[in-house]
Design a protein around this motif. Structure first.
Motif, PDB file in Angstrom:
ATOM      1  N   ARG A  72       0.830  -1.210   0.000  1.00  0.00           N
ATOM      2  CA  ARG A  72       0.000   0.000   0.000  1.00  0.00           C
ATOM      3  C   ARG A  72       0.863   1.259   0.000  1.00  0.00           C
ATOM      4  O   ARG A  72       0.527   2.262  -0.644  1.00  0.00           O
TER       5      ARG A  72
ATOM      6  N   VAL B 219       1.905   2.045  -3.528  1.00  0.00           N
ATOM      7  CA  VAL B 219       0.842   2.665  -4.318  1.00  0.00           C
ATOM      8  C   VAL B 219       0.709   4.142  -3.959  1.00  0.00           C
ATOM      9  O   VAL B 219       0.558   5.003  -4.835  1.00  0.00           O
TER      10      VAL B 219
ATOM     11  N   ALA C 251       0.187  -3.515  -7.137  1.00  0.00           N
ATOM     12  CA  ALA C 251      -1.091  -2.809  -7.067  1.00  0.00           C
ATOM     13  C   ALA C 251      -2.235  -3.772  -6.756  1.00  0.00           C
ATOM     14  O   ALA C 251      -3.104  -3.473  -5.920  1.00  0.00           O
ATOM     15  N   GLN C 252      -2.244  -4.936  -7.423  1.00  0.00           N
ATOM     16  CA  GLN C 252      -3.331  -5.887  -7.206  1.00  0.00           C
ATOM     17  C   GLN C 252      -3.331  -6.412  -5.772  1.00  0.00           C
ATOM     18  O   GLN C 252      -4.384  -6.496  -5.124  1.00  0.00           O
TER      19      GLN C 252
ATOM     20  N   LEU D 228      -4.617  -3.846  -3.353  1.00  0.00           N
ATOM     21  CA  LEU D 228      -6.040  -3.535  -3.440  1.00  0.00           C
ATOM     22  C   LEU D 228      -6.938  -4.731  -3.166  1.00  0.00           C
ATOM     23  O   LEU D 228      -8.060  -4.573  -2.678  1.00  0.00           O
ATOM     24  N   LEU D 229      -6.464  -5.932  -3.495  1.00  0.00           N
ATOM     25  CA  LEU D 229      -7.283  -7.130  -3.370  1.00  0.00           C
ATOM     26  C   LEU D 229      -6.608  -8.142  -2.449  1.00  0.00           C
ATOM     27  O   LEU D 229      -5.381  -8.262  -2.453  1.00  0.00           O
TER      28      LEU D 229
END
Length: 204
Positions: A110, A113, A175-176, A179-180
């Motif tokens: 995180r 990002v 990023a994935q 976020l997930l």
């Protein structure tokens, strides 16, 4: 008076930079403050200011040092001789990203990002981090040259294109996973194995 060792100074600096990352993870770039960083560091105000003069400088140092560290642990996989096939190397890089990002106090995924977002409006942060991404892309380029010579990539493959694509995939993994919660490095590794299956078959 006992001499302050370089190791001690490096440990305190890392403690401050970890506090920067934890504060950014908790509050975001806009919400992060020196007060928050100081509180999370467990150090005195004066000590923290010995290592960073403000939030922006702390963010630049925290992002840059994290990229330096990640590149260092990924380097052996890209410079091995002989170099393993693309799927194997990329799978190892995916696992390395995931392992390197694990911290009890914050999610480095995180934080990364947040850092990308901040770099778009901070010339100083972009100047600090962009060369590291370019250098890593060069390592991927060199690996692609080797893979092409080994027959693991098509004869008409352009190493620059392959390197750009692979860097995008690794950045996308960060990023994935930030976020997930339903993705993992092992999933990425299986994906690389499927994507490069034809190249692996061509070599055998």
């Amino acid at each position: 008076m006992p001499r302050v060792t370089d190791a001690y100074l490096a440990a305190r600096r890392n403690q401050v930079l970890d506090a920067v990352r934890a504060c950014v993870d908790r509050d975001g770039l806009q919400g992060a403050t020196m007060e928050g960083i100081i509180g999370l560091s467990g150090l005195s105000t004066g000590t923290v200011y010995k290592y960073i003069r403000g939030k922006d400088e702390g963010v630049e140092a925290a992002m840059g040092s994290a990229l330096d560290g990640l590149t260092a642990v990924m380097l052996p996989y890209l410079t091995a001789d002989p170099l393993p096939p693309p799927a194997e190397v990329m799978g190892q890089l995916s696992r390395t990203v995931e392992a390197f990002a694990r911290h009890e106090e914050y999610s480095l995924l995180r934080v990364a990002v947040h850092g990308w977002s901040a770099a778009l409006s901070s010339p100083a942060l972009l100047e600090r981090t962009a060369p590291l991404y370019r250098a890593f892309r060069e390592l991927l380029h060199d690996a692609a040259v080797t893979w092409k010579a080994d027959g693991a990539l098509p004869e008409d493959a352009v190493p620059e294109d392959v390197a750009s694509c692979l860097l995008s995939l690794l950045v996308g993994q960060v990023a994935q996973q930030a976020l997930l919660s339903d993705t993992s490095a092992e999933q990425q590794a299986r994906g690389y194995a499927a994507l490069f299956a034809n190249g692996a078959s061509a070599r055998t």
